[in-house]
Every structure is written in structure tokens, then in C-alpha cells.
Write a protein that holds these residues in place. Structure first.
Motif, PDB file in Angstrom:
ATOM      1  N   ASP A 289       0.965  -1.246  -0.122  1.00  0.00           N
ATOM      2  CA  ASP A 289       0.046  -0.143  -0.274  1.00  0.00           C
ATOM      3  C   ASP A 289       0.842   1.265   0.144  1.00  0.00           C
ATOM      4  OD1 ASP A 289      -2.369  -1.869   0.175  1.00  0.00           O
ATOM      5  OD2 ASP A 289      -2.332  -1.547   2.459  1.00  0.00           O
ATOM      6  N   MET A 290       2.100   1.278   0.090  1.00  0.00           N
ATOM      7  CA  MET A 290       2.958   2.411   0.200  1.00  0.00           C
ATOM      8  C   MET A 290       3.150   2.843  -1.277  1.00  0.00           C
ATOM      9  SD  MET A 290       5.854   1.039   3.216  1.00  0.00           S
ATOM     10  CE  MET A 290       5.411   0.609   4.468  1.00  0.00           C
ATOM     11  N   ILE A 291       3.256   4.130  -1.411  1.00  0.00           N
ATOM     12  CA  ILE A 291       3.703   4.607  -2.653  1.00  0.00           C
ATOM     13  C   ILE A 291       5.053   5.343  -2.598  1.00  0.00           C
ATOM     14  CG2 ILE A 291       1.487   5.029  -3.385  1.00  0.00           C
ATOM     15  CD1 ILE A 291       1.414   7.821  -2.780  1.00  0.00           C
ATOM     16  N   GLY A 292       5.391   5.678  -1.211  1.00  0.00           N
ATOM     17  CA  GLY A 292       6.833   6.505  -1.091  1.00  0.00           C
ATOM     18  C   GLY A 292       7.083   6.463   0.324  1.00  0.00           C
ATOM     19  N   LEU A 293       8.201   7.313   0.685  1.00  0.00           N
ATOM     20  CA  LEU A 293       8.687   7.427   2.030  1.00  0.00           C
ATOM     21  C   LEU A 293       8.822   8.985   2.157  1.00  0.00           C
ATOM     22  CD1 LEU A 293      11.213   4.514   2.325  1.00  0.00           C
ATOM     23  CD2 LEU A 293       8.961   4.604   3.149  1.00  0.00           C
ATOM     24  N   ILE A 294       8.675   9.484   3.323  1.00  0.00           N
ATOM     25  CA  ILE A 294       9.080  10.723   3.524  1.00  0.00           C
ATOM     26  C   ILE A 294      10.060  10.906   4.939  1.00  0.00           C
ATOM     27  CG2 ILE A 294       6.671  11.018   5.081  1.00  0.00           C
ATOM     28  CD1 ILE A 294       6.667  14.096   4.363  1.00  0.00           C
ATOM     29  N   ASN A 295      10.907  11.552   5.053  1.00  0.00           N
ATOM     30  CA  ASN A 295      11.993  11.734   5.972  1.00  0.00           C
ATOM     31  C   ASN A 295      11.753  13.223   6.487  1.00  0.00           C
ATOM     32  OD1 ASN A 295      12.734   9.239   5.591  1.00  0.00           O
ATOM     33  ND2 ASN A 295      14.132   9.890   4.073  1.00  0.00           N
ATOM     34  N   ILE A 296      11.796  13.357   7.890  1.00  0.00           N
ATOM     35  CA  ILE A 296      11.624  14.644   8.650  1.00  0.00           C
ATOM     36  C   ILE A 296      13.270  14.718   8.955  1.00  0.00           C
ATOM     37  CG2 ILE A 296      10.798  15.994  10.566  1.00  0.00           C
ATOM     38  CD1 ILE A 296       8.694  13.503   8.801  1.00  0.00           C
ATOM     39  N   HIS A 297      14.150  15.566   8.502  1.00  0.00           N
ATOM     40  CA  HIS A 297      15.398  15.689   8.922  1.00  0.00           C
ATOM     41  C   HIS A 297      15.672  16.706   9.690  1.00  0.00           C
ATOM     42  CE1 HIS A 297      16.593  13.420   5.335  1.00  0.00           C
ATOM     43  NE2 HIS A 297      15.757  14.016   4.663  1.00  0.00           N
ATOM     44  N   PHE A 315       8.412   8.108   7.716  1.00  0.00           N
ATOM     45  CA  PHE A 315       7.121   7.559   7.649  1.00  0.00           C
ATOM     46  C   PHE A 315       6.754   7.137   6.125  1.00  0.00           C
ATOM     47  CE2 PHE A 315       7.683  10.642  10.762  1.00  0.00           C
ATOM     48  CZ  PHE A 315       6.934  10.230  11.901  1.00  0.00           C
ATOM     49  N   SER A 316       5.947   6.236   6.186  1.00  0.00           N
ATOM     50  CA  SER A 316       5.454   5.909   4.750  1.00  0.00           C
ATOM     51  C   SER A 316       4.212   6.742   4.052  1.00  0.00           C
ATOM     52  CB  SER A 316       4.818   4.362   4.882  1.00  0.00           C
ATOM     53  OG  SER A 316       3.747   4.219   5.770  1.00  0.00           O
ATOM     54  N   ILE A 317       4.227   7.006   2.974  1.00  0.00           N
ATOM     55  CA  ILE A 317       3.268   7.682   2.259  1.00  0.00           C
ATOM     56  C   ILE A 317       2.285   6.673   1.617  1.00  0.00           C
ATOM     57  CG2 ILE A 317       2.822   9.292   0.615  1.00  0.00           C
ATOM     58  CD1 ILE A 317       5.430  10.407   0.783  1.00  0.00           C
ATOM     59  N   LYS A 318       1.017   6.587   2.034  1.00  0.00           N
ATOM     60  CA  LYS A 318      -0.068   5.818   1.626  1.00  0.00           C
ATOM     61  C   LYS A 318      -1.316   6.774   0.952  1.00  0.00           C
ATOM     62  CE  LYS A 318       1.052   1.950   4.715  1.00  0.00           C
ATOM     63  NZ  LYS A 318       0.484   1.061   5.486  1.00  0.00           N
ATOM     64  N   LEU A 319      -1.997   6.069   0.280  1.00  0.00           N
ATOM     65  CA  LEU A 319      -3.552   6.877  -0.377  1.00  0.00           C
ATOM     66  C   LEU A 319      -4.533   5.892   0.207  1.00  0.00           C
ATOM     67  CD1 LEU A 319      -2.459   7.662  -3.881  1.00  0.00           C
ATOM     68  CD2 LEU A 319      -2.355   9.123  -1.842  1.00  0.00           C
ATOM     69  N   GLN A 320      -5.016   6.505   1.257  1.00  0.00           N
ATOM     70  CA  GLN A 320      -6.151   5.716   1.792  1.00  0.00           C
ATOM     71  C   GLN A 320      -7.549   5.924   0.877  1.00  0.00           C
ATOM     72  OE1 GLN A 320      -7.556   7.191   5.284  1.00  0.00           O
ATOM     73  NE2 GLN A 320      -8.875   5.384   5.914  1.00  0.00           N
ATOM     74  N   LYS A 321      -8.009   4.788   0.259  1.00  0.00           N
ATOM     75  CA  LYS A 321      -8.990   4.531  -0.629  1.00  0.00           C
ATOM     76  C   LYS A 321      -8.527   5.216  -2.159  1.00  0.00           C
ATOM     77  CE  LYS A 321     -12.650   4.642   2.907  1.00  0.00           C
ATOM     78  NZ  LYS A 321     -14.008   5.179   3.333  1.00  0.00           N
ATOM     79  N   ARG A 322      -7.328   5.422  -2.249  1.00  0.00           N
ATOM     80  CA  ARG A 322      -6.823   5.971  -3.468  1.00  0.00           C
ATOM     81  C   ARG A 322      -7.177   7.601  -3.491  1.00  0.00           C
ATOM     82  NH1 ARG A 322      -7.615   1.343  -8.117  1.00  0.00           N
ATOM     83  NH2 ARG A 322      -6.300  -0.432  -6.840  1.00  0.00           N
ATOM     84  N   ARG A 323      -7.568   8.181  -2.326  1.00  0.00           N
ATOM     85  CA  ARG A 323      -8.055   9.394  -2.332  1.00  0.00           C
ATOM     86  C   ARG A 323      -7.158  10.244  -1.337  1.00  0.00           C
ATOM     87  NH1 ARG A 323     -13.119  10.360  -4.734  1.00  0.00           N
ATOM     88  NH2 ARG A 323     -14.173   8.858  -5.927  1.00  0.00           N
ATOM     89  N   PHE A 324      -7.067   9.865  -0.272  1.00  0.00           N
ATOM     90  CA  PHE A 324      -6.525  10.714   0.649  1.00  0.00           C
ATOM     91  C   PHE A 324      -5.220  10.275   1.006  1.00  0.00           C
ATOM     92  CE2 PHE A 324     -11.070   9.935   1.657  1.00  0.00           C
ATOM     93  CZ  PHE A 324     -11.508  11.075   1.154  1.00  0.00           C
ATOM     94  N   LEU A 325      -4.415  11.273   1.398  1.00  0.00           N
ATOM     95  CA  LEU A 325      -3.098  11.177   1.804  1.00  0.00           C
ATOM     96  C   LEU A 325      -2.739  11.025   3.264  1.00  0.00           C
ATOM     97  CD1 LEU A 325      -0.289  11.184   0.206  1.00  0.00           C
ATOM     98  CD2 LEU A 325      -0.274  13.785   0.975  1.00  0.00           C
ATOM     99  N   VAL A 326      -2.068   9.769   3.511  1.00  0.00           N
ATOM    100  CA  VAL A 326      -1.945   9.171   4.772  1.00  0.00           C
ATOM    101  C   VAL A 326      -0.448   9.094   5.027  1.00  0.00           C
ATOM    102  CG1 VAL A 326      -2.878   7.647   6.549  1.00  0.00           C
ATOM    103  CG2 VAL A 326      -4.291   8.189   5.006  1.00  0.00           C
TER     104      VAL A 326
END
Length: 360
Positions: A289-297, A315-326
Motif C-alpha cells: 500500500d506504500m507509494i513512497g517514504l517521507i523523511n523529517i530531517h 514515515f510511509s506515504i499511503k493513499l487511503q481509498k486512493r483518495r486521501f494522503l496518509v
């Protein structure tokens, strides 16, 4: 006897009416004011949002444009809150990009609001008043303009009336020989949002996409870009605005990239996940379900010298229901019991083979 009055220090400032006049602001630590990033999970990670007067730098990924998700939500949140916005990019017509911004989702309590339409559901008379109060709160928050941070639907474009007003400025710096014109536009925009001792009437946002684009004429002049960011940061510190700048570090020299990262108050980076990384799929749960990763430096903390210590930085970047960024924390996948001893079957402190109820 005369009534005693509470003693108020001369250094205190009355900021109780700031959030009531502007629902897009929130009180932060050390007397700072925060605005939302447009992503509820990112606001929780950063401690409430972006502080006013801070510079946010986002390092792009050369393989996927995941930084556009952060930039679109940041811009949409400002337009929904009717905050002034300045958008700058290398596009020929930057106003067309406004048509790709996501729209705020409907009220979060849609499921509970449907209870009033169900004839078979009965509510006890003791709880009817609480149900009515919740319905009133949902109706007042419907439309998204009263929320500090909205959930944006990436499949639904933002209504045109949000960005058709006079509070949105678009600048194209593709054909500019240098960044002087963009610097003048930012200075004029921030001059309208200068910080004073009174209450904050409005807060603005500046979004600069791909500052170091290779199609720009100044892309080889790294010192000119560094001086622009330095002057932009100084102007932002004395204003009620937040600046978000995205740049590709792979197109810069290592020394220039490190200088840009050092000048940022909040530093983020996004990275795409390969589709067929079997080793990473074994380590992380929910890898599909992950589409990418985000790092807080780096997280901004103004008016103090105490740094921010986050519980997690990736943290992992996911699209909940292919609509909402989580955004979610990375969880390690469970280890197969046949491959080795698990945590529950580890030996006790005594070293004996017998295990009692109180042994650990």
C-alpha cells in the motif's frame, strides 16, 4: 475591602482573539503561531503545523514527483482558509497548475450523520441530546472552512471560486535570467503580511516549485540561488507567512545542497519505493500500500534553542481509498517462528529450563 486584581506582566501579549478571528491559525509553543501543512498526519508529527515566519525546504526525488502531493495540499489548505497565496514555478502558465489542486473532502462525520435517516435505529432518550449536539457541530464544520486542517480528496479538483480571487498571485521564472524578479514579488507579497505587535489579521503562504529546475537560465549559478534563499528567509522571519520551497538535490553540487538544507527551518525529503523490492517487502508491513517514504530531517522550533526530538523520522506515504494522503510509521514485519526463536520463547534470567508463571 478592595478587590485585588491579577498582576499581568508588561511582557505578556494578548493572543486569545487570534484563533477566533482566523480559524486557520493555532497557538504553538514558545509564543509561536502555526498554520496547517494540509496533511493532518504531518501536522501531528511536527507538533501542530508550520510556524509562521519559517522556511520549509522539500528535497525532491528524481524518480517520482511525490513532492507535488505535499505542495498541492499546502496550497489547497491556504486557499480554503482564504489566505493569500503566491505560487512560483517554471511553468509557462502557472495558473493552470491551480486547476490540479485537490478539494476538501466532505465532513468527517458522514457515517454518524446517516443515522438520522435510518428508520430502524432507535436512540435512547438519555442520549438524544448528545446526538443533536454532534449533528450541530458537523453542520457547522461542513464545507471545510472552519477546520484547521482538512482531508483533501486527490481525485476531486478544487472549486474555481477559491483561486479566482485577487488573493492568489502566480509567477513564472523560467525565462528569467536571474531570481531578482521572483525576489521582488516575494518581497512585495511579504510586505503586506508584516508582523506587528497587534493581533494577526491574516497569514500568507508562498509555494515555490523546483527552484533549481534545469530549464531555467540561472540553474548553473548556485551562489545566486543561495543568496536568494538567504534573503527570502530573512524576509519571512519578520512576516506572518510560511514559505515552502522544493528543489532537486541531485542537480546541485553537494556543497550547495548542504547549504540549502542548513538554511531551512523545516527540512523534508520524499523518496519513491521501487515496485519490486522484495527485501524491503519482507521487512515492512503494508508494503503493497506504500507509494513512497517521507523523511523529517529537521523540524522548526522558533524562539528557543531546544531542538525537536521526534519519535520517528521516516514515515510511509499511503493513499487511503486512493483518495486521501496518509502518513504512517514504519512497522517491522513479523518474523517466522521457524527461522529462529521468538520474543516469547526466549530464555529466562535464571537459566533453568523450567519456566514458571512469574519467570521473565
Amino acid at each position: 475591602m478592595a478587590t485585588t486584581r491579577a498582576r499581568i506582566s508588561s511582557f505578556s501579549r494578548n493572543v486569545s482573539t487570534v484563533t477566533s478571528q482566523n480559524p486557520g491559525l493555532k497557538h504553538g509553543p514558545n509564543g509561536t503561531m502555526l498554520i496547517s501543512s494540509g496533511i493532518p498526519d504531518l501536522d501531528k508529527i511536527l507538533g501542530g503545523g508550520f510556524p509562521l515566519g519559517s522556511l520549509v525546504m522539500v528535497m525532491e526525488d528524481e524518480e517520482a514527483p511525490h513532492h507535488m502531493l505535499l505542495l498541492r495540499n499546502f496550497m489547497s489548505q491556504g486557499l480554503v482558509q482564504k489566505q493569500p497565496l503566491l505560487y512560483a514555478s517554471a511553468y509557462r502558465d502557472p495558473k493552470r497548475f491551480l486547476g490540479t489542486l485537490p478539494s476538501p473532502a466532505s465532513s468527517k462525520g458522514d457515517k454518524s450523520s446517516d443515522l438520522s435517516h435510518e428508520k430502524d435505529i432507535r436512540i435512547a432518550w438519555q442520549y438524544k441530546k448528545y446526538f443533536v449536539d454532534s449533528q450541530l457541530n458537523l453542520n457547522t464544520n461542513n464545507g471545510g472552512q472552519q477546520d484547521y486542517c482538512n482531508d483533501f480528496d486527490l481525485r476531486k479538483p478544487l472549486d474555481r471560486h477559491y483561486f479566482s480571487g485577487s488573493n492568489v498571485d502566480c509567477v513564472c521564472f523560467k525565462d528569467s535570467p536571474n531570481l531578482s524578479a521572483l525576489q521582488d514579488s516575494c518581497a512585495e507579497f511579504l510586505a503586506k503580511l508584516s508582523r506587528n505587535e497587534g493581533n494577526i489579521s491574516s497569514a500568507g503562504r508562498i509555494a515555490i516549485q523546483s527552484l533549481c529546475s534545469p530549464q531555467c537560465k540561472y540553474s548553473n549559478d548556485e551562489w545566486h540561488m543561495l543568496s536568494f534563499i538567504r534573503s527570502l528567509k530573512s524576509m519571512t522571519q519578520s512576516s506572518n507567512a510560511v514559505v515552502v520551497v522544493t528543489f532537486p538535490p541531485s542537480l546541485l553540487s553537494p556543497s550547495c545542497s548542504l547549504r540549502l538544507q542548513h538554511m531551512a527551518d523545516t527540512l523534508l525529503s520524499v523518496r519513491a519505493i521501487p515496485d519490486e523490492d522484495k527485501e524491503l517487502a519482507k521487512l515492512l508491513t503494508g508494503y503493497q500500500d506504500m507509494i513512497g517514504l517521507i523523511n523529517i530531517h529537521k523540524a522548526a522550533r522558533l524562539n528557543t534553542q531546544v531542538p525537536v526530538i521526534l519519535e520517528a523520522t521516516t514515515f510511509s506515504i499511503k493513499l487511503q481509498k486512493r483518495r486521501f494522503l496518509v502518513l504512517e510509521c514504519l512497522n517491522q514485519a513479523p518474523v517466522d517462528g521457524s527461522s529462529g526463536s521468538s520474543y516469547g520463547t526466549s530464555g529466562g534470567c535464571s537459566g533453568s529450563s523450567k519456566v514458571g508463571t512469574l519467570d521473565f
